[in-house]
Design an enzyme around this catalytic site. Structure first.
Site, short mmCIF file in Angstrom:
data_model
loop_
_atom_site.label_atom_id
_atom_site.label_comp_id
_atom_site.label_asym_id
_atom_site.label_seq_id
_atom_site.Cartn_x
_atom_site.Cartn_y
_atom_site.Cartn_z
N TYR A 1 0.75 -1.34 0.08
CA TYR A 1 -0.01 -0.07 0.03
C TYR A 1 0.84 1.14 -0.07
O TYR A 1 0.73 2.17 -0.77
CB TYR A 1 -0.94 -0.09 1.17
CG TYR A 1 -1.82 1.18 1.05
CD1 TYR A 1 -3.15 0.92 0.56
CD2 TYR A 1 -1.56 2.65 1.59
CE1 TYR A 1 -4.04 1.84 0.41
CE2 TYR A 1 -2.59 3.32 1.65
CZ TYR A 1 -3.58 3.18 1.10
OH TYR A 1 -4.66 4.29 0.81
N PHE B 1 -8.03 22.15 -24.24
CA PHE B 1 -8.18 20.70 -24.21
C PHE B 1 -9.23 20.33 -23.35
O PHE B 1 -9.55 20.92 -22.36
CB PHE B 1 -6.90 19.90 -23.76
CG PHE B 1 -7.48 18.53 -24.13
CD1 PHE B 1 -7.31 17.59 -25.40
CD2 PHE B 1 -7.44 17.41 -23.14
CE1 PHE B 1 -7.85 16.63 -25.49
CE2 PHE B 1 -7.98 16.01 -23.34
CZ PHE B 1 -8.11 15.82 -24.61
N THR B 2 -10.32 19.19 -23.79
CA THR B 2 -11.57 19.20 -23.24
C THR B 2 -11.26 19.13 -21.57
O THR B 2 -12.09 19.81 -20.92
CB THR B 2 -12.08 17.76 -23.76
OG1 THR B 2 -11.25 16.86 -23.73
CG2 THR B 2 -12.34 18.13 -25.34
N ASP C 1 1.30 20.74 -20.12
CA ASP C 1 0.61 19.60 -20.45
C ASP C 1 1.44 18.71 -21.46
O ASP C 1 1.55 18.73 -22.67
CB ASP C 1 -0.81 19.91 -21.47
CG ASP C 1 -1.53 18.62 -21.48
OD1 ASP C 1 -1.11 17.55 -21.21
OD2 ASP C 1 -2.54 18.89 -21.60
N LYS D 1 -0.69 8.39 -23.20
CA LYS D 1 -0.22 8.81 -24.48
C LYS D 1 1.14 8.50 -24.89
O LYS D 1 1.50 7.41 -25.12
CB LYS D 1 -0.46 10.35 -24.55
CG LYS D 1 -1.63 10.97 -24.05
CD LYS D 1 -3.03 10.38 -24.77
CE LYS D 1 -4.16 10.96 -24.05
NZ LYS D 1 -4.72 12.22 -23.65
N ARG E 1 -13.96 16.08 -33.52
CA ARG E 1 -13.30 16.98 -32.72
C ARG E 1 -13.66 18.33 -33.33
O ARG E 1 -13.05 18.89 -34.09
CB ARG E 1 -11.70 16.99 -32.93
CG ARG E 1 -11.09 15.98 -31.74
CD ARG E 1 -11.55 16.30 -30.41
NE ARG E 1 -10.82 15.26 -29.39
CZ ARG E 1 -11.51 15.13 -27.91
NH1 ARG E 1 -12.82 15.35 -27.85
NH2 ARG E 1 -10.94 14.39 -27.38
N PHE F 1 -19.28 15.25 -25.67
CA PHE F 1 -19.08 14.15 -26.69
C PHE F 1 -18.85 12.93 -26.32
O PHE F 1 -18.82 11.98 -27.33
CB PHE F 1 -17.68 14.86 -27.50
CG PHE F 1 -16.57 14.80 -26.53
CD1 PHE F 1 -16.21 15.80 -25.70
CD2 PHE F 1 -15.51 13.69 -26.39
CE1 PHE F 1 -15.31 15.88 -24.60
CE2 PHE F 1 -14.61 13.74 -25.40
CZ PHE F 1 -14.43 14.69 -24.55
#
Ligand SMILES: *Cc1c(COP(=O)(O)O)cnc(C)c1O
Length: 478
Positions: A93, A145-146, A236, A279, A403, A470
């Site tokens: 843990y 970005f969303t 980001d 990503k 998009r 979306f």
């Protein structure tokens, strides 16, 4: 292997051949050890599945998909080393050894000493914005970005786009369409005052602009401007490796610098970064936020236990952190990034050869079809990109993503649709998953939809969720 053809070929385009006479091709720096069978659903099955999914590709079961280009997020193939890393999971843990491996990898490649793990990128966005943003703040960024913008807004800030105008023009061939317009930022600082700007949100590459990079020069100038006003820069970093590859390829003075060193240089110009490891990092789940400042770190580390998990796992299993730590190193290898970006470019090249409108230059992770030029007669409120994604699936079983106006959502102040300049369909390429033949099949499917573009009539929305619509919205054909 990789020898030039002895006969000149005149009947096919160089891109279609993948190799022009007299030129040397590249190939993927890996070979396939395990395969996952695919099947093509029949046209009738696809029609039924699309109707059941409310014409939203996010709602299709993956078993009804042939080639899945919905996203490059969490869809990468792991290496044999990463898979063996899974067996080395330390599921304690607290204080899992895999966390320390992750921390070492982040510090080695990104240079930030303080790392807080999260389950994925938006977990990191949540923590960072809750800690950094106050009600009434303004966060500038190189295009929204969303999930990023939503977390900025939910923390009380207003997002302001300061990307260069070229980013909103799908036909502009600016080599660094992700660049920040420093004049726009400087005007914003004058207007609202630097004390209202908790940080500059800098994405490389810019997803919503088509995977477009930021140049090193732009980051340096941005740093100077932010320094003058005491504004920190948070990156980001979801696709920073791909951004670094474009700098190596296109920006003067960087041609001989390894991608890993370029990533480190960009990070040295920032104060912190958040990461969707789904990503660049070649894993199926994971993320982190990492910063220089100890005080900020303390607050992030305190908040992570509320929302994600203890600060040495943040929602990931020990084995996930091990695969991630290994994936970070693999993602930085030049040969890997070249093949990754090269495959995306190959698909884009085929479409360009056939005159199909796409965002240029082709970005790092995806080819974006320009639905406005695909369906020039269709009103944006008939959801051209959503319609195109549905048509492509129906035609071929290839899954893509909207998009455009659906992704842009509603303006929190007026309640009306936001009308983005870009109305795009994204064909995102998972990393190390598909072959060149899959790209050929995909390009031919797009061509078939293009040839029948006159038949499209648009959609109307029949269900609209409150957040990130979306993902779950439903439609029916007009
Ligand atoms: C995917 C993504 C995110 C959010 O990350 P998740 O892992 O999907 O939560 C943030 N920014 C960019 C640029 C992304 O592409």
């Amino acid at each position: 292997m990789n020898e030039p053809h002895d006969e000149p070929r005149t009947d096919e385009s160089p891109r279609t051949m993948g190799q022009q006479f007299g030129r040397r091709s590249w190939a993927e720096p890996w070979r396939i050890k395990m395969v996952e069978p695919l099947s093509v659903p029949s046209r009738e099955e696809r029609r039924e599945a699309l109707e059941e999914a409310g014409y939203n590709t996010f709602l299709l079961p993956s078993e009804k998909v042939y080639i899945d280009l919905l996203t490059d997020s969490g869809t990468s193939a792991m290496s044999d080393r990463q898979w063996s890393g899974l067996m080395m999971g330390d599921e304690a843990y607290a204080g899992s050894r895999n966390f320390y491996h992750l921390e070492d990898a982040v510090e080695k490649y990104y240079g930030f000493p303080h790392v807080v793990p999260t389950h994925q990128g938006r977990g990191a966005e949540h923590l960072l914005n809750q800690v950094a943003v106050d009600e009434g703040d303004v966060v500038p960024g190189n295009m929204y970005f969303t999930t990023t913008r939503l977390h900025q807004e939910m923390a009380g800030a207003r997002f302001v786009d300061v990307v260069i105008d070229d980013a909103h023009d799908p036909a502009s061939d600016h080599p660094f369409k992700g660049n920040v317009d420093l004049q726009k930022l400087s005007d914003l600082i004058d207007r609202v005052g630097p004390e209202r700007i908790p940080y500059m949100s800098l994405a490389g590459t810019v997803n919503m602009a088509g995977g477009q990079p930021v140049s090193m020069r732009n980051v340096r100038e941005l740093r100077e401007l932010c320094d003058r006003h005491g504004i920190p820069i948070y990156l980001d970093a979801a696709r920073l490796v791909e951004n670094a590859y474009f700098i190596q390829e296109r920006e003067e003075g960087w041609g001989d610098t390894p991608v890993a060193d370029i990533v480190a240089e960009i990070c040295s110009l920032a104060d912190g970064a958040w990461m969707s490891s789904k990503k660049d990092h070649l894993v199926n789940i994971g993320g982190w936020v990492a910063v220089d400042d100890e005080d900020l770190f303390d607050r992030l580390r305190n908040l992570v236990v509320v929302y994600e998990g203890l600060h040495t796992y943040g929602g990931m299993a020990g084995r996930d952190m091990e695969a991630l730590a290994i994936g970070i190193g693999e993602s930085m290898e030049d040969a890997y990034v070249r093949a990754r970006v090269g495959q995306v470019r190959y698909l884009g090249g085929l479409l360009q050869d056939w005159g199909i409108p796409i965002v240029t230059p082709v970005g790092g992770h995806a080819v974006y079809l320009d639905a406005k030029r695909f369906y020039p007669e269709m009103d944006q409120e008939k959801f051209p990109a959503q319609s195109l994604a549905a048509q492509l699936y129906l035609e071929s079983g290839v899954r893509s993503m909207e998009r455009g106006i659906v992704s842009a959502g509603r303006d929190p102040e007026t309640g009306g649709h936001r009308h983005p300049e870009l109305e795009l369909v994204r064909l995102a390429i998972p990393r190390r998953v598909y072959t060149q033949a899959h790209m050929d099949v995909t390009a031919e499917a797009v061509k078939a939809v293009w040839d029948r573009r006159e038949e499209a009539s648009g959609l109307e929305m029949t269900y609209e969720p409150d957040f990130l619509r979306f993902f779950q919205a439903r439609f029916r054909p007009l």
